[in-house]
Design a protein around this motif. Structure first.
Motif, PDB file in Angstrom:
ATOM      1  N   ILE A 166      33.435  -1.756  17.886  1.00 43.53           N
ATOM      2  CA  ILE A 166      32.337  -2.725  18.008  1.00 43.53           C
ATOM      3  C   ILE A 166      31.237  -2.406  17.003  1.00 43.53           C
ATOM      4  CG2 ILE A 166      30.522  -3.556  19.550  1.00 43.53           C
ATOM      5  CD1 ILE A 166      32.541  -3.121  21.853  1.00 43.53           C
ATOM      6  N   ALA A 167      30.961  -1.123  16.799  1.00 42.84           N
ATOM      7  CA  ALA A 167      29.929  -0.721  15.836  1.00 42.84           C
ATOM      8  C   ALA A 167      30.319  -1.129  14.416  1.00 42.84           C
ATOM      9  CB  ALA A 167      29.692   0.781  15.914  1.00 42.84           C
ATOM     10  N   ILE A 168      31.560  -0.908  14.038  1.00 48.20           N
ATOM     11  CA  ILE A 168      31.995  -1.271  12.681  1.00 48.20           C
ATOM     12  C   ILE A 168      31.952  -2.786  12.487  1.00 48.20           C
ATOM     13  CG2 ILE A 168      33.994  -1.329  11.134  1.00 48.20           C
ATOM     14  CD1 ILE A 168      34.618   1.506  12.075  1.00 48.20           C
ATOM     15  N   ILE A 169      32.368  -3.539  13.479  1.00 46.54           N
ATOM     16  CA  ILE A 169      32.289  -5.001  13.385  1.00 46.54           C
ATOM     17  C   ILE A 169      30.836  -5.441  13.244  1.00 46.54           C
ATOM     18  CG2 ILE A 169      32.634  -7.147  14.674  1.00 46.54           C
ATOM     19  CD1 ILE A 169      35.193  -5.858  15.811  1.00 46.54           C
ATOM     20  N   ASP A 170      29.940  -4.830  14.008  1.00 44.97           N
ATOM     21  CA  ASP A 170      28.525  -5.177  13.927  1.00 44.97           C
ATOM     22  C   ASP A 170      27.937  -4.798  12.567  1.00 44.97           C
ATOM     23  OD1 ASP A 170      26.176  -6.228  15.275  1.00 44.97           O
ATOM     24  OD2 ASP A 170      25.403  -4.181  15.141  1.00 44.97           O
ATOM     25  N   ILE A 171      28.338  -3.662  12.020  1.00 44.22           N
ATOM     26  CA  ILE A 171      27.858  -3.245  10.702  1.00 44.22           C
ATOM     27  C   ILE A 171      28.298  -4.241   9.636  1.00 44.22           C
ATOM     28  CG2 ILE A 171      28.110  -1.487   8.896  1.00 44.22           C
ATOM     29  CD1 ILE A 171      28.354   0.578  11.214  1.00 44.22           C
ATOM     30  N   LEU A 172      29.549  -4.683   9.710  1.00 44.02           N
ATOM     31  CA  LEU A 172      30.058  -5.621   8.710  1.00 44.02           C
ATOM     32  C   LEU A 172      29.409  -6.999   8.818  1.00 44.02           C
ATOM     33  CD1 LEU A 172      33.840  -4.662   8.763  1.00 44.02           C
ATOM     34  CD2 LEU A 172      32.134  -4.096   7.023  1.00 44.02           C
ATOM     35  N   ARG A 173      29.016  -7.401  10.008  1.00 44.74           N
ATOM     36  CA  ARG A 173      28.401  -8.723  10.198  1.00 44.74           C
ATOM     37  C   ARG A 173      26.905  -8.711   9.917  1.00 44.74           C
ATOM     38  NH1 ARG A 173      30.064 -11.596  15.483  1.00 44.74           N
ATOM     39  NH2 ARG A 173      29.478 -13.362  14.224  1.00 44.74           N
ATOM     40  N   ARG A 174      26.297  -7.551   9.948  1.00 47.63           N
ATOM     41  CA  ARG A 174      24.855  -7.425   9.771  1.00 47.63           C
ATOM     42  C   ARG A 174      24.491  -7.490   8.283  1.00 47.63           C
ATOM     43  NH1 ARG A 174      21.600  -2.213  11.853  1.00 47.63           N
ATOM     44  NH2 ARG A 174      19.538  -2.947  11.345  1.00 47.63           N
ATOM     45  N   ASP A 175      23.302  -8.014   8.005  1.00 48.96           N
ATOM     46  CA  ASP A 175      22.838  -8.145   6.628  1.00 48.96           C
ATOM     47  C   ASP A 175      22.206  -6.824   6.185  1.00 48.96           C
ATOM     48  OD1 ASP A 175      22.225  -9.347   4.210  1.00 48.96           O
ATOM     49  OD2 ASP A 175      20.266 -10.017   4.922  1.00 48.96           O
ATOM     50  N   LEU A 176      23.022  -5.957   5.590  1.00 47.31           N
ATOM     51  CA  LEU A 176      22.563  -4.659   5.105  1.00 47.31           C
ATOM     52  C   LEU A 176      22.839  -4.549   3.617  1.00 47.31           C
ATOM     53  CD1 LEU A 176      24.002  -2.287   7.861  1.00 47.31           C
ATOM     54  CD2 LEU A 176      21.613  -2.877   7.546  1.00 47.31           C
ATOM     55  N   LEU A 177      22.083  -3.691   2.947  1.00 43.26           N
ATOM     56  CA  LEU A 177      22.373  -3.402   1.559  1.00 43.26           C
ATOM     57  C   LEU A 177      23.686  -2.623   1.476  1.00 43.26           C
ATOM     58  CD1 LEU A 177      18.844  -2.311   0.337  1.00 43.26           C
ATOM     59  CD2 LEU A 177      19.967  -4.498  -0.034  1.00 43.26           C
ATOM     60  N   GLY A 178      24.336  -2.652   0.343  1.00 44.86           N
ATOM     61  CA  GLY A 178      25.651  -2.053   0.186  1.00 44.86           C
ATOM     62  C   GLY A 178      25.708  -0.581   0.546  1.00 44.86           C
ATOM     63  N   ILE A 179      24.746   0.217   0.062  1.00 43.22           N
ATOM     64  CA  ILE A 179      24.788   1.650   0.322  1.00 43.22           C
ATOM     65  C   ILE A 179      24.490   1.953   1.786  1.00 43.22           C
ATOM     66  CG2 ILE A 179      22.400   2.123  -0.343  1.00 43.22           C
ATOM     67  CD1 ILE A 179      25.391   4.347  -1.160  1.00 43.22           C
ATOM     68  N   ASN A 180      23.602   1.203   2.402  1.00 41.03           N
ATOM     69  CA  ASN A 180      23.323   1.402   3.825  1.00 41.03           C
ATOM     70  C   ASN A 180      24.547   1.077   4.675  1.00 41.03           C
ATOM     71  OD1 ASN A 180      20.714   2.173   3.299  1.00 41.03           O
ATOM     72  ND2 ASN A 180      19.858   0.142   3.667  1.00 41.03           N
ATOM     73  N   ARG A 181      25.213   0.015   4.327  1.00 41.24           N
ATOM     74  CA  ARG A 181      26.432  -0.372   5.047  1.00 41.24           C
ATOM     75  C   ARG A 181      27.493   0.714   4.904  1.00 41.24           C
ATOM     76  NH1 ARG A 181      28.271  -6.212   3.912  1.00 41.24           N
ATOM     77  NH2 ARG A 181      26.490  -6.527   5.238  1.00 41.24           N
ATOM     78  N   LEU A 182      27.662   1.242   3.693  1.00 35.24           N
ATOM     79  CA  LEU A 182      28.644   2.289   3.455  1.00 35.24           C
ATOM     80  C   LEU A 182      28.321   3.555   4.248  1.00 35.24           C
ATOM     81  CD1 LEU A 182      31.097   3.324   1.841  1.00 35.24           C
ATOM     82  CD2 LEU A 182      29.470   4.093   0.114  1.00 35.24           C
ATOM     83  N   ILE A 183      27.060   3.938   4.267  1.00 32.53           N
ATOM     84  CA  ILE A 183      26.655   5.138   5.008  1.00 32.53           C
ATOM     85  C   ILE A 183      26.919   4.968   6.495  1.00 32.53           C
ATOM     86  CG2 ILE A 183      24.652   6.515   5.693  1.00 32.53           C
ATOM     87  CD1 ILE A 183      23.595   6.089   2.836  1.00 32.53           C
ATOM     88  N   TRP A 184      26.573   3.818   7.056  1.00 27.94           N
ATOM     89  CA  TRP A 184      26.807   3.599   8.482  1.00 27.94           C
ATOM     90  C   TRP A 184      28.301   3.596   8.812  1.00 27.94           C
ATOM     91  CZ3 TRP A 184      23.674   4.822  11.965  1.00 27.94           C
ATOM     92  CH2 TRP A 184      22.304   4.606  11.855  1.00 27.94           C
ATOM     93  N   ILE A 185      29.103   2.958   7.967  1.00 28.21           N
ATOM     94  CA  ILE A 185      30.547   2.920   8.223  1.00 28.21           C
ATOM     95  C   ILE A 185      31.143   4.323   8.142  1.00 28.21           C
ATOM     96  CG2 ILE A 185      32.761   2.136   7.272  1.00 28.21           C
ATOM     97  CD1 ILE A 185      31.457  -0.539   6.720  1.00 28.21           C
ATOM     98  N   LEU A 186      30.735   5.097   7.141  1.00 26.65           N
ATOM     99  CA  LEU A 186      31.237   6.467   7.033  1.00 26.65           C
ATOM    100  C   LEU A 186      30.828   7.312   8.229  1.00 26.65           C
ATOM    101  CD1 LEU A 186      30.735   7.233   3.241  1.00 26.65           C
ATOM    102  CD2 LEU A 186      32.876   6.805   4.460  1.00 26.65           C
ATOM    103  N   LEU A 187      29.607   7.141   8.690  1.00 26.68           N
ATOM    104  CA  LEU A 187      29.140   7.888   9.858  1.00 26.68           C
ATOM    105  C   LEU A 187      29.958   7.531  11.094  1.00 26.68           C
ATOM    106  CD1 LEU A 187      26.896   9.831  10.906  1.00 26.68           C
ATOM    107  CD2 LEU A 187      25.662   7.777  11.571  1.00 26.68           C
ATOM    108  N   VAL A 188      30.209   6.257  11.286  1.00 23.46           N
ATOM    109  CA  VAL A 188      30.974   5.824  12.467  1.00 23.46           C
ATOM    110  C   VAL A 188      32.449   6.218  12.352  1.00 23.46           C
ATOM    111  CG1 VAL A 188      31.762   3.791  13.733  1.00 23.46           C
ATOM    112  CG2 VAL A 188      29.383   3.960  13.043  1.00 23.46           C
TER     113      VAL A 188
END
Length: 67
Positions: free
Chosen positions: A23-45
């Motif tokens: 659910i967190a990864i789906i939410d990260i991908l749907r959320r309007d984030l900058l590229g590096i922020n999105r990458l950091i969150w996905i790697l963390l999860v």
């Protein structure tokens, strides 16, 4: 009886541990984030699934509360 309750708790915790990062990864991908922020969150999860998901959702809700 007690073993059944313990098994149910164990099964529920495993289900949460699997669904929360998904659910967190789906939410990260749907959320309007900058590229590096999105990458950091996905790697963390991905690398720390349960703790990373909890940190992500905590940060998301505290960020929403500020604005």
């Amino acid at each position: 009886m007690i073993l059944s309750i313990i098994f149910d708790i164990w099964l529920l915790s495993k289900l949460i541990a699997i669904l929360l990062p998904v659910i967190a990864i789906i939410d990260i991908l749907r959320r309007d984030l900058l590229g590096i922020n999105r990458l950091i969150w996905i790697l963390l999860v991905v690398f720390i699934p349960f703790v990373g998901s909890i940190i992500y959702f905590y940060d998301r809700f505290t960020y929403k509360a500020k604005f």
